[in-house]
Design a protein around this motif. Structure first.
Motif, short mmCIF file in Angstrom:
data_model
loop_
_atom_site.label_atom_id
_atom_site.label_comp_id
_atom_site.label_asym_id
_atom_site.label_seq_id
_atom_site.Cartn_x
_atom_site.Cartn_y
_atom_site.Cartn_z
N ALA A 17 1.03 -1.41 0.04
CA ALA A 17 0.00 -0.13 0.17
C ALA A 17 0.74 1.15 0.02
CB ALA A 17 -0.74 0.11 1.19
N LYS A 18 0.16 2.27 -0.55
CA LYS A 18 0.81 3.74 -0.63
C LYS A 18 -0.12 4.60 0.54
CE LYS A 18 2.84 4.24 -5.10
NZ LYS A 18 2.87 5.11 -6.40
N ASN A 19 -1.25 4.13 0.49
CA ASN A 19 -2.31 5.01 1.04
C ASN A 19 -2.88 4.32 2.44
OD1 ASN A 19 -4.81 6.41 1.67
ND2 ASN A 19 -4.91 7.04 -0.37
N TYR A 20 -2.89 4.85 3.40
CA TYR A 20 -3.43 4.16 4.73
C TYR A 20 -4.68 4.57 4.83
CZ TYR A 20 -3.65 8.71 7.42
OH TYR A 20 -3.94 10.09 7.79
N VAL A 37 19.04 -1.67 1.48
CA VAL A 37 18.07 -2.16 2.44
C VAL A 37 17.02 -3.14 1.50
CG1 VAL A 37 16.32 -1.75 4.04
CG2 VAL A 37 18.08 -0.23 4.08
N GLN A 38 16.87 -4.16 1.97
CA GLN A 38 15.88 -5.17 1.42
C GLN A 38 14.52 -4.92 2.04
OE1 GLN A 38 16.39 -9.43 0.35
NE2 GLN A 38 15.39 -9.63 2.45
N ILE A 39 13.60 -4.63 0.98
CA ILE A 39 12.22 -4.40 1.25
C ILE A 39 11.28 -5.61 0.75
CG2 ILE A 39 10.34 -2.82 0.88
CD1 ILE A 39 12.90 -1.53 1.93
N ILE A 40 10.64 -6.54 1.89
CA ILE A 40 9.93 -7.18 1.48
C ILE A 40 8.39 -6.97 1.49
CG2 ILE A 40 9.20 -9.72 1.92
CD1 ILE A 40 11.93 -9.97 3.29
N ARG A 41 7.53 -6.82 0.39
CA ARG A 41 6.11 -6.24 0.22
C ARG A 41 5.38 -7.43 0.19
NH1 ARG A 41 6.35 -1.02 -0.39
NH2 ARG A 41 8.21 -0.10 -1.53
N PHE A 42 4.20 -7.15 1.06
CA PHE A 42 3.10 -8.40 1.21
C PHE A 42 1.73 -7.82 0.65
CE2 PHE A 42 6.42 -9.48 3.93
CZ PHE A 42 6.38 -10.74 3.71
N LYS A 43 0.83 -8.46 0.09
CA LYS A 43 -0.12 -7.66 -0.17
C LYS A 43 -1.16 -7.64 0.73
CE LYS A 43 -0.71 -8.82 -5.27
NZ LYS A 43 -1.29 -9.30 -6.39
N ASN A 44 -1.94 -6.65 0.80
CA ASN A 44 -3.16 -6.66 1.68
C ASN A 44 -4.35 -7.36 1.17
OD1 ASN A 44 -2.07 -4.61 3.44
ND2 ASN A 44 -2.10 -3.08 2.01
N GLU A 45 -4.94 -8.07 1.93
CA GLU A 45 -6.18 -9.06 1.59
C GLU A 45 -7.55 -8.13 1.36
OE1 GLU A 45 -6.47 -12.42 3.55
OE2 GLU A 45 -4.32 -13.04 3.36
N LYS A 46 -7.56 -6.86 1.89
CA LYS A 46 -8.85 -6.29 1.81
C LYS A 46 -8.50 -4.66 1.94
CE LYS A 46 -10.42 -6.72 6.59
NZ LYS A 46 -11.57 -7.45 7.34
N ILE A 47 -9.30 -4.05 1.11
CA ILE A 47 -9.45 -2.56 1.16
C ILE A 47 -10.12 -2.10 2.49
CG2 ILE A 47 -10.48 -0.42 0.10
CD1 ILE A 47 -8.22 -1.63 -1.50
N ARG A 48 -9.57 -1.05 3.02
CA ARG A 48 -9.96 -0.53 4.24
C ARG A 48 -11.21 0.19 4.00
NH1 ARG A 48 -7.94 4.51 7.56
NH2 ARG A 48 -8.49 3.76 9.79
N ASP A 49 -12.39 0.17 4.90
CA ASP A 49 -13.80 0.55 4.70
C ASP A 49 -13.86 1.68 5.84
OD1 ASP A 49 -16.55 1.37 4.87
OD2 ASP A 49 -17.19 -0.46 4.37
N VAL A 50 -13.62 2.70 5.39
CA VAL A 50 -13.42 4.02 6.61
C VAL A 50 -14.55 4.17 7.24
CG1 VAL A 50 -12.70 6.52 6.72
CG2 VAL A 50 -11.58 5.15 5.18
N ASN A 51 -15.92 4.22 6.54
CA ASN A 51 -16.94 4.25 7.33
C ASN A 51 -17.38 2.95 8.54
OD1 ASN A 51 -17.86 6.43 6.08
ND2 ASN A 51 -18.59 5.35 4.38
N LYS A 52 -16.77 1.54 7.95
CA LYS A 52 -17.06 0.84 8.93
C LYS A 52 -16.01 0.88 10.02
CE LYS A 52 -17.23 -4.42 8.82
NZ LYS A 52 -17.19 -5.57 8.23
#
Length: 172
Positions: A17-20, A37-52
């Motif tokens: 992600a770029k956007n919290y 510096v080694q960067i290891i990136r992992f996918k997020n499994e869902k989009i954040r629902d701000v209202n929830k």
């Protein structure tokens, strides 16, 4: 990470992600090296629902609630990245320590629990109702040490969060 790299082998475990606000995957899931510096990136499994997230915060910040409701908030607040936590669990012995930034998020809460007393946290805390949560106290009790950015942050954590009185306190 670049400053630590001068004396230590450093891997950065992070999300795609770029956007919290949304935790949308914008970077590829990959391992890359940036400035040695080694960067290891992992996918997020869902989009954040701000209202929830806001609705859950209203409940857990202002009314009686259960620990399960707090965990639900942590899961929804994100970044919901179980693969990153599994990586910590599966590679625990590879690392001498784990440093987590910001106490409010899924990766910090579950990553700290997975790192089995090898965790340090830089809380990035401010006057925040989340400091009163059971899960927040649990997180601070589970870390080996806390790196504070300013004396006021240290005082806030010491006054608001219960943790082991024998815990080491590290001031940056």
């Amino acid at each position: 990470a670049e400053h630590l790299k001068k004396k230590y082998q450093v891997d950065v475990l992070t999300t795609c992600a770029k956007n919290y606000h949304t935790w949308a995957n914008e970077y590829p899931e990959t391992t890359e090296t940036i400035n040695d510096v080694q960067i290891i990136r992992f996918k997020n499994e869902k989009i954040r629902d701000v209202n929830k997230v806001i609705a859950l915060e209203e409940k857990i910040f202002h009314t009686r609630h259960t620990k399960e409701e707090e965990i639900n908030w942590i899961n929804e607040n994100g970044p919901f990245c179980p693969e990153l936590v599994r990586y910590i669990e599966n590679n625990y012995t590879k690392y001498q320590m784990f440093i987590f930034f910001t106490f409010r998020y899924y990766t910090s809460y579950f990553g700290i629990l997975a790192s089995k007393k090898k965790a340090f946290i830089v809380p990035e805390a401010e006057n925040d109702p989340a400091l009163k949560l059971t899960t927040t106290r649990e997180l601070f009790q589970a870390v080996k040490g806390i790196f504070y950015n300013v004396p006021e942050e240290r005082d806030l954590i010491l006054n608001r969060v219960l943790f082991d009185e024998n815990q080491k306190i590290w001031d940056l």
